[in-house]
Motif scaffolding. Sequence first.
Motif, PDB file in Angstrom:
ATOM      1  N   ALA A  92      53.811  44.109  44.069  1.00 30.87           N
ATOM      2  CA  ALA A  92      54.530  45.073  44.906  1.00 30.87           C
ATOM      3  C   ALA A  92      53.981  46.480  44.724  1.00 30.87           C
ATOM      4  N   GLU A  93      53.563  46.812  43.502  1.00 28.54           N
ATOM      5  CA  GLU A  93      53.002  48.126  43.219  1.00 28.54           C
ATOM      6  C   GLU A  93      51.688  47.966  42.465  1.00 28.54           C
ATOM      7  N   ARG A  94      50.792  48.888  42.668  1.00 24.33           N
ATOM      8  CA  ARG A  94      49.502  48.845  42.001  1.00 24.33           C
ATOM      9  C   ARG A  94      49.666  49.180  40.514  1.00 24.33           C
ATOM     10  N   ASP A  95      49.159  48.299  39.663  1.00 22.90           N
ATOM     11  CA  ASP A  95      49.180  48.494  38.218  1.00 22.90           C
ATOM     12  C   ASP A  95      47.782  48.932  37.799  1.00 22.90           C
ATOM     13  N   GLU A  96      47.617  50.226  37.523  1.00 22.07           N
ATOM     14  CA  GLU A  96      46.288  50.759  37.244  1.00 22.07           C
ATOM     15  C   GLU A  96      45.656  50.108  36.017  1.00 22.07           C
TER      16      GLU A  96
END
Length: 656
Positions: free
Chosen positions: A366-370
Amino acid sequence: MSDRALSVDEAELRGLLDGRWARIRERARDLLQGDEFAPVHGLSVDDHRARVLTQLKALAKTEVPAYGFPEAVGGSDDIGASVVAFEMLVADMSLMVKVGVQWGLFGGAIRALGTERHHAEYLPGVMSLDLPGCFAMTETGHGSDVQHLRTTAVYDPATEEFVVHTPDESARKDYIGNAARDGRMAVVFAQLRTDGADHGVHALMVPIRDGDGSPAPGVRIEDCGAKAGLNGVDNGRLWFDRVRVPRTNLLNRYGDVAADGTYSSPIDNENRRFFTMLGTLIRGRISVAGGAGTATKAALAIATRYADTRRQFTRPAADGEPEREVHVLDYLAHQRKLLPALARTYALHFAQEELVTRLHELSHAAERDEHAQRELESRAAGLKAVATWHATRTIQTCREACGGAGYLAENRIPQLKADSDIFTTFEGDNTVLLQQLTKGLLTNFRESFGDLDQLGLVRFMAGRVFEGVIERTAAKPLIDRLIAAAPGRGEEADLYNRGWQLELLEDREKHVIEGLARRLRRARRDGSDAFEVFNRAQDHVLAAGRAHMDRVVLEAFVAGIDRCGDQATAKLLNRVCDLYVLSVVEEERAWFLEHERLSTNRAKAVSQAVNDLCRGLRPYAVTLVNAFGLRDAWLGAPIALGAEHARQGDPAPSRA
């Protein structure tokens, strides 16, 4: 391995290897049949290209192209499936690469770097093959150094167009798949300039041919000609003479230009923006590692089956028995050629599966995990390097193991060797990739990973107190338990104790990386030139990358065995895993001896254990290669399909 034979279920073993995307592998086995997809040799370049295009068109009518694309444009949004399907195209690796260019690189770049508008406009045609295209990144003067490409895209606000230009011969696009004959559009990577300011490398959609196949105005196309292999792929060179494309042709997910020339980006830092864009294209690198793995499996299947039937030299006859020649696979020297390579191929298979799973899961996050993304990029760089080097080395070994028969075109190994050789340098030169991996280890995948060049890394390390931290990559609780129960590295430890093996490789990795960090920090504090500091440490940098990957691959193998539900199959795989790790220790025994991790007697015991494992695994060698699930028709090698049995008058084994 005990003298008691294991009753191994080949189907169980194949199911474990097929893994999460077993249905995709089975679908490929069903699709890629008949004369249309059978291996051929001796074709002219033109005939081979035509054949591969026909095969590509046939695949375009199936669900295969949809795997890697969004549901909104008719895809199935299954990135893992797209990589696995690519791996299965071993019957002709030119088709494998052509698929990778069209649906992986060209279509993948549009998906990753474009917005929904680009997806809707281009991706249906990419999937159907109505829009054949190219991935125009590499230049004659800049292969690995993408950040310093010289092609320019200068914005003209008067016409709301970009002017794409090749300023000199160094900037021509080179080795571009699909460019010489079939491509109509290219994703062109160029230095973006607006209002006199440079904004770094961006990608634009640039037509390279008209509807009738002629070069588009301002575009010059040249055929790269015959290559050592992959001659079914039409590699070409591209020059652009002030070619104008609409502003909307910029793939603008990470950088956009307004009508008046104003530049904007969600990522302010140019370096971070560049590495973020590049990181989204990681699927190609992971696919190359998998494709190399399948080529290795095919060569091993051919060589192992042949060695199981080929006889050479006689052994003294027992009383009352006739003299008989010996199967070459019964010789320890031959086992030593093939079986450690087979064990490493199994280990790399499970490491590839872990990597594809991680890629797939991050694509749906769902969200970018750097942190996770940088870790993926780093590990993909390392696995691509070790897998393709292993392919090159192993396929050559298989050629030698088959003698003169392995040199005949009809037996496939020469073509596998020629076609896979380029894998060590495309999608990233392996030496550069291992340096990239080690840079990630030294910075612990922090945000700075993408911003630091070699000089920046040296400066970064100068002010740090570094302690290597081992990050588990697979089956973390299991591996923690195994290491906790390990008897230590003393002489009393069982060589076959998995915890001892894991701890040994972990200790080596940690020691090498921490030593490198101290070396960089000490040299920089002495006032040495930063470039020279890094340059003089490159051997150490590469050793650190290899040590890390040896450990990561072992962890993946351990995790794979843990998923096995059949006791006999798991026992066999545990012995294959032993052969993998102990052959690695044997290869690196100089390091282990120099650093007093092994005594001389212990090192000798490791070599004896490798011998014992080879002898113990010999009865299962054919089962192990058959479990790869490569159809006989894909191998296409008479020496692997009963010709040697027939020559000797023996009944050929039945195979599915």
